[in-house]
Design a protein around this motif. Structure first.
Motif, PDB file in Angstrom:
ATOM      1  N   TRP A 191      43.095  57.518  38.530  1.00 55.92           N
ATOM      2  CA  TRP A 191      43.193  56.847  39.623  1.00 55.92           C
ATOM      3  C   TRP A 191      43.692  55.435  38.664  1.00 55.92           C
ATOM      4  O   TRP A 191      44.149  55.017  39.515  1.00 55.92           O
ATOM      5  N   ASN A 192      43.660  55.368  37.794  1.00 51.81           N
ATOM      6  CA  ASN A 192      43.842  54.217  36.548  1.00 51.81           C
ATOM      7  C   ASN A 192      42.599  53.666  36.702  1.00 51.81           C
ATOM      8  O   ASN A 192      42.253  52.214  36.119  1.00 51.81           O
ATOM      9  N   ASN A 193      42.886  52.777  37.940  1.00 56.32           N
ATOM     10  CA  ASN A 193      42.204  51.188  38.520  1.00 56.32           C
ATOM     11  C   ASN A 193      41.044  51.794  38.736  1.00 56.32           C
ATOM     12  O   ASN A 193      40.622  51.953  39.624  1.00 56.32           O
ATOM     13  N   ILE A 194      39.677  51.552  37.593  1.00 61.37           N
ATOM     14  CA  ILE A 194      38.572  52.442  38.837  1.00 61.37           C
ATOM     15  C   ILE A 194      36.710  51.246  38.225  1.00 61.37           C
ATOM     16  O   ILE A 194      37.580  50.155  36.691  1.00 61.37           O
ATOM     17  N   PRO A 195      36.925  51.053  39.004  1.00 59.42           N
ATOM     18  CA  PRO A 195      35.104  50.326  38.092  1.00 59.42           C
ATOM     19  C   PRO A 195      34.225  51.295  37.062  1.00 59.42           C
ATOM     20  O   PRO A 195      34.535  52.769  37.196  1.00 59.42           O
ATOM     21  N   TYR A 196      34.263  50.262  36.490  1.00 64.83           N
ATOM     22  CA  TYR A 196      32.746  51.178  35.044  1.00 64.83           C
ATOM     23  C   TYR A 196      32.345  50.614  35.688  1.00 64.83           C
ATOM     24  O   TYR A 196      31.097  49.320  35.535  1.00 64.83           O
TER      25      TYR A 196
ATOM     26  N   THR B  96      36.099  45.245  47.367  1.00 61.94           N
ATOM     27  CA  THR B  96      36.030  45.278  45.689  1.00 61.94           C
ATOM     28  C   THR B  96      36.694  46.308  44.999  1.00 61.94           C
ATOM     29  O   THR B  96      37.228  45.819  44.200  1.00 61.94           O
ATOM     30  N   LEU B  97      37.303  47.244  45.690  1.00 68.18           N
ATOM     31  CA  LEU B  97      37.973  48.130  45.222  1.00 68.18           C
ATOM     32  C   LEU B  97      39.234  47.934  46.262  1.00 68.18           C
ATOM     33  O   LEU B  97      40.055  48.228  47.251  1.00 68.18           O
ATOM     34  N   GLN B  98      39.858  47.594  44.860  1.00 69.64           N
ATOM     35  CA  GLN B  98      41.499  47.952  45.629  1.00 69.64           C
ATOM     36  C   GLN B  98      42.989  48.669  45.314  1.00 69.64           C
ATOM     37  O   GLN B  98      42.170  50.103  44.611  1.00 69.64           O
TER      38      GLN B  98
ATOM     39  N   LYS C  37      28.383  46.458  44.510  1.00 67.36           N
ATOM     40  CA  LYS C  37      29.753  46.849  45.397  1.00 67.36           C
ATOM     41  C   LYS C  37      30.763  46.784  43.542  1.00 67.36           C
ATOM     42  O   LYS C  37      30.932  45.370  43.619  1.00 67.36           O
ATOM     43  N   VAL C  38      31.120  46.831  42.402  1.00 68.56           N
ATOM     44  CA  VAL C  38      31.796  47.291  41.556  1.00 68.56           C
ATOM     45  C   VAL C  38      33.102  46.982  41.435  1.00 68.56           C
ATOM     46  O   VAL C  38      34.182  48.046  42.620  1.00 68.56           O
ATOM     47  N   GLY C  39      33.815  46.218  41.069  1.00 70.78           N
ATOM     48  CA  GLY C  39      35.614  46.017  41.554  1.00 70.78           C
ATOM     49  C   GLY C  39      36.141  47.105  40.606  1.00 70.78           C
ATOM     50  O   GLY C  39      35.401  47.606  39.774  1.00 70.78           O
ATOM     51  N   ASN C  40      37.335  47.233  40.602  1.00 74.68           N
ATOM     52  CA  ASN C  40      38.405  48.140  39.745  1.00 74.68           C
ATOM     53  C   ASN C  40      40.031  47.031  39.517  1.00 74.68           C
ATOM     54  O   ASN C  40      40.441  47.916  39.199  1.00 74.68           O
ATOM     55  N   THR C  41      39.512  45.913  39.328  1.00 70.45           N
ATOM     56  CA  THR C  41      40.341  45.250  39.355  1.00 70.45           C
ATOM     57  C   THR C  41      40.682  45.139  37.303  1.00 70.45           C
ATOM     58  O   THR C  41      41.864  44.322  36.753  1.00 70.45           O
ATOM     59  N   GLU C  42      39.345  45.060  36.211  1.00 66.04           N
ATOM     60  CA  GLU C  42      39.342  44.207  35.140  1.00 66.04           C
ATOM     61  C   GLU C  42      39.335  46.210  34.050  1.00 66.04           C
ATOM     62  O   GLU C  42      39.454  46.961  34.721  1.00 66.04           O
TER      63      GLU C  42
END
Length: 585
Positions: A163-168, A577-579, A179-184
């Motif tokens: 998915w490339n854009n994932i939450p760590y 928080t997930l894009q 709720k962890v985002g996936n933009t970093e």
């Protein structure tokens, strides 16, 4: 039709709440038997159990979330078609047509499988961090932390590939409320975990199946390749090749025969285990109902005969089979002419098993017939593949059957588990990284990391020399070569980096085919759109029912859609928080 099966997901990281609105029912307030919670596991034994559970997650969940990536790496990579018939496991169809939707359940199960593994490693780390020196010696604690952090880095790496854009998610995050985002960018944290592991782990962890320093080195260097950092990866690969040793303190090497890697009777031999750098260990007839076996590949056997008894999925593509055509010098046709005219491998497409058929007589790389089941050729010790009689629907999947993860007739019941709904549960380990893979990644690093083209040629020739040993060829019942096997080495010096690069990439296709790597390789090389649209142009006319109007869209199809279920779970106040990934909104 495919039988319904139950997916077992470990419960020690899951919780449920029950609302009681009637009178006091304290007798319902009982501990769940057979369930170990993190709170109950605050001991060395608990940490050890959770670490074992972290390794167990390598197998994934079912076939949708299996650890081998046969759907996401091989089918999407053009090595195989979904197979079976159009209606069975229909969610694979839009995936192979490069038209997946975020609501496709396959993606959510794969996401759950990887983040379940991450949750288990984080629980292990928390338990270890709470132990005193009287509970565990500092050195032993560091080793266990390194194993857990390696696995956490690996599961995040696998999610990154998907998915490339994932939450760590690390051990400090309460996943039940956060709720962890996936933009970093998650690469720095993935690399930090893998680097901690490779600089901390022992060379010999004392048990087969556990990651050691060299396996962590290999995964770290592989992650560098995915970031285009070839120069940084090159000395690490060189060190593994020159000095790396297995968990049994045996130097890494290629197994004596290519097919030894996929034979559970041989995989624990010292000479064969020397090729296994990192693998998940499968277990059968152990009381688990087959769920510790290689459940990932349970569908991937010939249909209506031969091993497995089910289900006709994961059929090698025409294009992939043609790739094994060789020239008079035994080298692959790197110009792509293997898909043209007489170079195309003759198949029994459209023929009944009762109709006469003569297998292809042209020159072929011998690895083909250890990888693919073809009509008239021996299928391990099951006799000649009969063709259409073992294919569920030729018009949907083609004439070929997968072979690498199949088992021998002589192994049925002994190295297979018959306690579930099919006999296709095997003890065959899936090699996540094998030494042939290390050699070919090292060759890439030599070419694009400022190294030597001649060193790269040497690495590739090591892999090809193993495949070229006549005593390893598939033979018929009379002991004769089953086909016209012609394979040679690259005997001319490599002086052109572009030609060398093409040779290495093609060698990965031949050596590692049907092992779940191809799509992710094409994406990291930046050529997925060109290669996969060329594949579709060739394959679609032959299997239009399976591919329809499929096309690969650059800038979108390099990654899969973030599962809608996960986006919804991360939604609060109307926003998540997930894009979603580009192109899937």
């Amino acid at each position: 039709m495919l039988k319904k099966r139950i997916v077992y997901i470990s419960g020690f990281l899951l919780s449920a709440a029950v609302l009681l609105v009637a009178c006091d029912k304290k007798f319902l307030d009982q501990e769940t038997t057979g369930l170990l919670t993190e709170q109950q596991a605050q001991s060395l034994k608990g940490a050890q159990q959770f670490l074992v559970g972290s390794y167990a997650a390598l197998k994934g969940i079912g076939w949708e979330g299996g650890g081998s990536n046969w759907v996401y790496g091989s089918i999407v990579g053009g090595e195989a078609n979904k197979g079976s018939d159009a209606g069975d496991q229909a969610n694979i169809v839009p995936i192979q047509q490069y038209a997946p939707l975020p609501t496709n359940s396959y993606f959510n199960i794969k996401w759950q499988a990887l983040y379940e593994g991450i949750a288990r490693t984080n629980a292990t780390i928390r338990i270890l961090n709470n132990l005193a020196e009287s509970d565990i010696a500092p050195a032993a604690k560091e080793q266990m932390l390194a194993e857990a952090r390696f696995l956490r880095g690996y599961y995040h790496f696998e999610a990154k590939k998907m998915w490339n854009n994932i939450p760590y998610v690390d051990e400090t995050i309460n996943v039940s409320s956060a709720k962890v985002g996936n933009t970093e960018d998650t690469w720095p944290k993935i690399m930090e975990d893998l680097n901690f592991a490779r600089t901390t782990l022992a060379v010999n962890p004392g048990a087969v199946g556990r990651i050691n320093k060299w396996g962590a080195d290999a995964m770290y260097a592989k992650a560098l390749l995915y970031q285009g950092k070839y120069a940084e990866a090159r000395p690490i690969f060189t060190d593994i090749i020159n000095n790396g040793r297995t968990s049994n303190d045996i130097p890494y090497d290629l197994a004596p025969s290519f097919h030894d890697n996929f034979n559970p009777d041989r995989e624990n031999d010292a000479a064969v285990r020397a090729e296994s750098v990192f693998a998940y260990e499968a277990s059968i007839n152990d009381g688990s109902g087959g769920f510790n076996a290689n459940y990932d590949h349970i569908l991937n056997f010939p249909y209506n005969g031969g091993p497995g008894g089910c289900c006709g999925f994961f059929q090698p593509s025409f294009e992939f089979v043609n790739s094994f055509r060789t020239n008079a010098n035994g080298l692959p046709l790197l110009d792509g002419s293997y898909n043209v005219g007489a170079n195309q491998v003759i198949s029994d497409m459209g023929l009944e098993s009762s109709a006469p058929f003569t297998p292809d007589a042209g020159r072929l790389d011998p690895r083909l017939d250890w990888t693919v089941g073809r009509r008239g050729l021996p299928f391990l010790d099951w006799g000649p593949h009969p063709g259409k009689a073992w294919i569920r629907d030729q018009g949907n999947g083609g004439p070929y059957a997968p072979k690498k993860m199949s088992y021998y007739r002589s192994q049925q019941g002994r190295l297979t588990d018959g306690t579930n709904w099919t006999s296709g549960l095997t003890s065959t380990n899936y090699k996540i990284i094998r030494f042939a893979d290390v050699l070919l990644m090292a060759a890439e690093a030599e070419i694009d990391g400022g190294g030597s083209l001649e060193t790269a040629r040497g690495y590739v020739n090591q892999v090809r020399a193993r495949a070229a040993k006549p005593e390893t060829f598939v033979v018929d019942e009379d002991g004769n070569n089953a086909a016209n096997y012609v394979i040679g080495l690259y005997n001319t010096a490599w002086t052109d980096a572009n030609v060398a690069r093409q040779a290495v990439r093609f060698e990965r296709k031949l050596e590692l085919g049907m092992e779940g790597h191809r799509f992710f390789d094409l994406v990291r090389w930046g050529v997925a759109d060109v290669e996969l649209n060329a594949f579709l142009n060739y394959e679609k006319p032959k299997l239009s029912a399976g591919y329809g109007s499929a096309t690969f869209t650059k800038g979108k199809n390099e990654y899969f859609p973030i599962p809608q279920d996960q986006i919804d779970l991360h939604t609060s106040g109307g926003s998540s928080t997930l894009q979603q990934n580009p192109g899937y909104n």
